[in-house]
Design an enzyme around this catalytic site. Structure first.
Site, short mmCIF file in Angstrom:
data_model
loop_
_atom_site.label_atom_id
_atom_site.label_comp_id
_atom_site.label_asym_id
_atom_site.label_seq_id
_atom_site.Cartn_x
_atom_site.Cartn_y
_atom_site.Cartn_z
N ASN A 11 0.81 -1.13 0.07
CA ASN A 11 -0.15 -0.53 -0.25
C ASN A 11 0.87 1.58 -0.31
OD1 ASN A 11 -1.27 1.58 0.53
ND2 ASN A 11 -2.70 0.65 2.89
N ARG A 94 -2.71 -1.91 -3.11
CA ARG A 94 -4.13 -1.13 -2.41
C ARG A 94 -3.93 -0.29 -3.73
NH1 ARG A 94 -5.09 3.80 -0.12
NH2 ARG A 94 -7.49 3.91 0.89
N HIS A 183 -13.46 2.99 0.62
CA HIS A 183 -13.06 2.36 1.50
C HIS A 183 -14.48 0.85 1.14
CE1 HIS A 183 -13.67 5.70 5.09
NE2 HIS A 183 -12.27 5.11 5.14
N ARG A 244 -13.35 15.77 8.25
CA ARG A 244 -13.92 15.74 7.11
C ARG A 244 -15.38 16.02 7.08
NH1 ARG A 244 -12.09 10.64 4.01
NH2 ARG A 244 -10.20 10.60 4.25
N GLU A 388 -8.57 -4.92 5.70
CA GLU A 388 -8.32 -4.92 4.11
C GLU A 388 -7.23 -5.78 3.42
OE1 GLU A 388 -8.94 -0.26 5.42
OE2 GLU A 388 -9.93 -0.06 3.93
#
Ligand code: ADP
Length: 402
Positions: A11, A94, A183, A244, A388
């Site tokens: 990743n 990823r 996600h 956010r 993940e």
């Protein structure tokens, strides 16, 4: 018995490279590491395997050099993970954005790399770094299959009514402006595992996944296929997050920009980095643990930020139950979802109209896979830690072991 293979999971960020080594299909993690500050004055690599830590401090010019250091670290005779990089069967990457090209993970070839490049506009911070990681692996370990696992792939199953914005259609045609959702690797993992774990109908199970971390999103899926998700063209839409804003009236932006003389980039920076519970609490923190603590100490704005965060989750869950005309299981994952016992309890209490009953004793746990609803709850509520890395390993193994 399926062949046992070793998979490397990568990743890449713009100045970092996270990696893990897994044995599949046993799902056994053999080790993992992190390279940081790539391209800066002094770089750092730290790897953990078999209770041993391997460290390097040196200038790391680029991702290719980082990958060479990772190969050295992985095969270190004392603190390494494997004996030889030849033991690695495939590499899973990823990749943030697959645009409208990819509905699933795919073995990387020239076309896939071109598509990742074509999506630089859509994922300007991540896609270039992801591609650098892929090319570094191709250079360091030529001949090995590389697989791209896109964070947007899960959301590509959404129907038009869920992914099209109510703006002039030409923008979709010209610029591919639509809801993608993010996600996706986490939502895919948790919804699929929930179906198996709770013995739900693999074709028709209606599952809602609440991925509540610093970045937060919710997905609704039927039979493991996404029907809606809260993040949009970018990860800014939807829930209130650490920093956010999630959903806001777009006219608010014009108003603030005019008053404060801000450029669009400055405004977006505020919505991405200075809003969420950090902004709402008047700057207490983006970390939910700090917000919880401030609330306990009587900080009103921290209390409101937490209430608003939970309220928005409850509204989205309600909307997705309506969208699917029912729900069989609701899952919690990521930092807040896996650890915040109180938040899960309050969210579930708001959902009592669905016949949901939380089992306080079962819910009194962190980071463990288990059903947290009472046996007579009409909907199963599941705490299902996301993974993940494992989903990337699963996809990479499946695609390269045919
Ligand atoms: P990301 O991967 O998006 O950075 P994570 O999934 O790691 O985020 O989640 C990080 C968030 O989880 C942080 O805001 C942290 O405060 C929160 N968190 C971790 N443990 C707890 C806890 N015990 N109670 C509440 N929030 C927690």
């Amino acid at each position: 018995m399926a062949d046992s293979k070793i998979i490397l999971i990568v990743n890449c960020g713009s100045s970092s490279l996270k990696y893990a080594v897994m044995r599949m299909p046993e799902r056994e993690q053999l080790g993992k590491g992190l390279v940081e500050r790539i391209g800066l004055e002094m770089g750092h690599l730290e790897q953990k395997a078999n209770g041993k830590v391997y460290e390097v401090n040196q200038k790391i010019e680029n991702h290719k050099v980082a990958m060479e250091l990772v190969m050295k670290a992985m095969t270190d005779s004392e603190k390494g993970i494997i004996k030889d990089t030849k033991e690695i069967a495939a590499i899973g990457h990823r990749v943030l954005h697959g645009g409208q090209y990819y509905y699933d993970s795919i073995v990387i070839n020239g076309d896939v790399k071109k598509a990742i490049r074509d999506c630089f506009d859509l994922g300007p911070l991540h896609n270039p770094a992801n591609l650098m990681g892929i090319e570094a692996c191709e250079a360091a370990m030529p001949g090995l299959p590389n697989v791209a696992v896109f964070d947007t792939a899960f959301g590509m199953a959404m129907p038009e009514k869920a992914y099209l914005y109510a703006i002039p259609h030409e923008y979709y045609e010209k610029y591919s402006i639509r809801r993608y959702g993010f996600h996706g690797t986490s939502h895919k993992f948790v919804s699929n595992e929930a179906i198996k774990f709770a013995n739900l109908d693999p074709k028709n199970a209606k599952v809602i996944v609440c991925h509540l971390g610093n970045g937060a999103s919710i997905s609704a899926s039927i039979g493991g296929k996404c029907v809606d998700t809260s993040m949009g063209l970018t990860p800014l839409e939807g829930l209130i997050m650490g920093t956010r804003s999630g959903d806001v009236d777009p006219a608010v932006l014009q108003f603030i920009m005019n008053k404060e003389k801000l450029t669009p980039d400055q405004m977006l920076n505020i919505l991405n980095k200075k809003s969420g519970v950090l902004g709402m609490s008047g700057g207490v923190s983006s970390d939910f643990r700090d917000i919880n603590k401030a609330k306990e100490e009587g900080n009103h704005l921290a209390e409101v930020a937490l209430d608003a965060f939970i309220y928005r989750v409850v509204k989205y869950v309600g909307a997705y139950v309506a969208a699917m005309n029912g729900v069989d299981a609701i899952c919690f994952c990521a930092g807040v979802g896996e650890n915040d016992i109180q938040a899960r309890k309050i969210i579930c209490e708001h959902l009592s109209y669905l016949g949901i009953k939380i089992d306080d004793k079962a819910n009194n746990v962190r980071g463990e896979r288990r059903v947290i609803s009472a046996p007579d709850s009409k909907v199963k509520v599941i705490l299902l830690p996301t993974n993940e890395e494992l989903q990337i390993a699963i996809d990479t193994y499946e695609l390269t072991n045919k």
